[in-house]
Each structure stands twice: as C-alpha cells, then as structure tokens.
Enzyme design. Structure first.
Site, short mmCIF file in Angstrom:
data_model
loop_
_atom_site.label_atom_id
_atom_site.label_comp_id
_atom_site.label_asym_id
_atom_site.label_seq_id
_atom_site.Cartn_x
_atom_site.Cartn_y
_atom_site.Cartn_z
N HIS A 70 0.81 -1.22 0.00
CA HIS A 70 0.00 0.00 0.00
C HIS A 70 0.84 1.27 0.00
O HIS A 70 0.32 2.37 -0.23
CB HIS A 70 -0.99 0.01 1.17
CG HIS A 70 -0.40 0.25 2.52
ND1 HIS A 70 -0.21 -0.76 3.46
CD2 HIS A 70 0.05 1.37 3.11
CE1 HIS A 70 0.32 -0.26 4.55
NE2 HIS A 70 0.50 1.04 4.37
N ASP A 117 -0.03 -7.55 1.47
CA ASP A 117 0.46 -6.18 1.65
C ASP A 117 1.99 -6.15 1.63
O ASP A 117 2.62 -5.54 2.50
CB ASP A 117 -0.08 -5.56 2.93
CG ASP A 117 0.02 -4.02 2.92
OD1 ASP A 117 0.31 -3.46 1.85
OD2 ASP A 117 -0.17 -3.41 3.99
N SER A 193 4.76 2.27 7.88
CA SER A 193 4.38 1.19 6.97
C SER A 193 5.56 0.60 6.24
O SER A 193 6.36 1.32 5.64
CB SER A 193 3.39 1.71 5.91
OG SER A 193 2.09 1.72 6.39
#
Length: 327
Positions: A70, A117, A193
């Site tokens: 992402h 992811d 992230s």
C-alpha cells in the site's frame, strides 16, 4: 563421579547463560546496527498530485527493498506509482529534511502482493554494497518478547526508534489465508508502513503493516499495531526467487543476481478491507486539539518538490535531445 557431574552442570549452566543472554542487544545497539539498512519510500503519481510514503528494509546489498504494497501501489488504479523515490539513511539524522533526505535513489516495483500487503523494490544505479537488515523466520518469537521498530512516523522524526513487546499472534489476519501477524504495543503511526519489527537480537521478525485507530464507539485506540510475520514475507520472497540474509533459499534454488530484472507479479486484492494502514497520505490530515511543533518533514512538500525536480529533469533532457538532433 560426583565431582564430574557438578563440573558438567557448571559448564552447562555457563553455556546456557551465554546462549540466553549473550546476543541480547539494547535498543541503542539494535538501532546502530540495523538503522542503516532502513530506508524511506516515497511514491507519487505524475505531476505529484497524489502520493504515499512509508518505510522499507534493504534485504539484499545490491538494492532489493522489502516494504508494504500500500506504500507503492496507487489506491485508485491498483498499479505501482509512476514515480518511486527511496532515501538512504544519512550518517547522522539531524531533523533537517534537506540533509536527512539528501541520499535519494530511484526505484521500481518488481513484485507485489496486495492480499499480503508486500512489495519488493529494486533500487536503480547501486554501485556499491548497501547495508542489509538481517531477517529471522520469526518462529521463535513469543508473546511478551521485547521488540523495536524503526520508521518515519507522521509528525515525528525520520528514522525513529520505538519499543514495545509482542502482545498477541493472529492467524489469517482480516480473513486473508496465510496472512499471519504479530500484534504489538510498539508505537507505530502512518509512515512506519513497511518498516522492520526487530527482535532483541536486531533481526527482522515482522513487517509493520497496520494499526487500529478508532473503536466502533468513536473512542481512540492506542497500542494496537500489527506486523506481518517475517516467515510469511520470506515464503513470499522465495516464491519470487529471492533469498534474504539469515534465511537461505531451500537447496536447489538459486538466488537471482541483483542486476537481473524481475517480473512484476500483482495479485488479487483481499476480499476484506485491511485495518487502517500506516502510509502517509496527504489527503488525510490528523485533527489536533492543541498546537504542535512543526514536523521534521512534510509529505505534501516532499511530493511537490520531487515532482518538480523530476519535471525539471525531463525538460532538461528533452531540450538536450532537441539540441543533439539539430546538430
């Protein structure tokens, strides 16, 4: 016989003590050892109108970086951002973006999985070996184990260190088969992230992926963060033909040369939406109830600056090509 037995027990106890405590590192030691292999990842569309930011770990010295999908996949198109910039850690982080983000290299996505992811990036123009984050299979990690994270939390500093413990283990996270995660109390925010979750020996046991932000009644949730287990990540990497230091490929498989291109391998989106991800999204601004100091870095400004620099470079190259043709 009795003296030999006591002597053997003494040796065993001494050996056990060395094994149990000899490799345990302080957070400072872990940071100094592993932070050079942690990068900042910035993706943006043409013109710099939309973008996302996060963290990544160098897993091969030739320039392969592991991060979250992402961070590098545009939400609207489901494809990699047109432009990817990766920033290498400076010798000393000062809080000044101009110097802290001076070591920029371009990158491209070579494989990604939206259900897990995960994304694998290849840095362009790597001419010397880069520092690498060691990876563990995460099988020995247990609830209560101390962990640390390194990343770039929104409104925080670049290459920030946070500490905590493993709070729980969750299998098939968000209904995605094989997506096993650690829940931790380690402080994570947007910008973390794709960064590494590290054990007490400084080895990556997870990829920081998601956080819980707000409960159903609207109250804020704290200390609930999720990291994809490194055993899941290394298995996915093996499927791409990529090995990492600390977790060699099975016998008979060859690790590809770092200068050989890999094929982008997209996968279907998960059936259920993920928890709040940790990416920096310029359209999502946190509400503040009192003034806060200026951020060490501003994502909107970074995207704008990078887009302008790319546009200026493209114009210069076009002008040079025009002059060459006119000769």
């Amino acid at each position: 016989m009795r003296s030999m037995t006591w002597g053997a027990l003494f040796v065993l106890s001494l050996t056990w003590g060395t094994v149990a405590t000899g490799k345990e590192l302080s957070p400072r030691e872990i940071y100094e050892q592993e932070a050079p292999g942690v990068v900042m990842v910035l993706g943006y569309a043409e013109g710099g109108r939309k973008g996302s930011g996060g963290t990544g770990s160098i897993i091969q010295s030739g320039g392969l970086v592991l991060t979250n999908a992402h961070v590098v996949i545009e939400e609207q198109t489901g494809k990699p951002f047109a432009r990817l910039s990766v920033f290498l850690k400076p010798a000393r982080v000062t809080g000044e973006s101009k110097s802290d983000l001076s070591r920029m290299v371009r990158a491209k996505v070579v494989a990604y999985s939206q259900p897990l992811d995960l994304a694998l990036l290849k840095l362009d123009g790597v001419t010397e070996p880069l520092p690498v984050v060691d990876v563990s299979e995460s099988g020995q990690a247990r609830i209560g184990d101390r962990v640390v994270a390194i990343g770039h939390p929104e409104q925080g500093g670049l290459w920030t260190l946070t500490t905590g413990v493993i709070s729980a283990e969750v299998e098939n996270f968000n209904g995605v088969k094989g997506k096993h995660v650690f829940q931790t109390e380690t402080g994570l925010n947007r910008g973390n992230s794709g960064g590494p979750l590290l054990d007490g020996e400084g080895r990556m046991i997870g990829v920081n992926t998601a956080i819980a932000r707000v409960a159903s009644d609207g109250l804020p949730i704290t200390s609930i963060s999720f990291s994809l287990k490194s055993s899941v990540a290394t298995q996915w990497l093996r499927e791409q033909g990529v090995g990492v230091r600390g977790t060699p490929l099975p016998t008979g498989q060859m690790q590809p040369a770092t200068d050989q291109p890999l094929t982008v391998q997209p996968q279907a989106k998960p059936a259920q939406p993920p928890q709040s991800d940790l990416s920096l999204k310029p359209t999502m601004k946190p509400e503040v109830v009192q003034p806060v100091p200026a951020r060490p870095y501003n994502l909107d400004q970074l995207i704008s600056d990078r887009a302008k620099a790319e546009a200026d470079l493209d114009d210069m190259m076009s002008e040079m090509r025009g002059r060459m043709k006119g000769r």
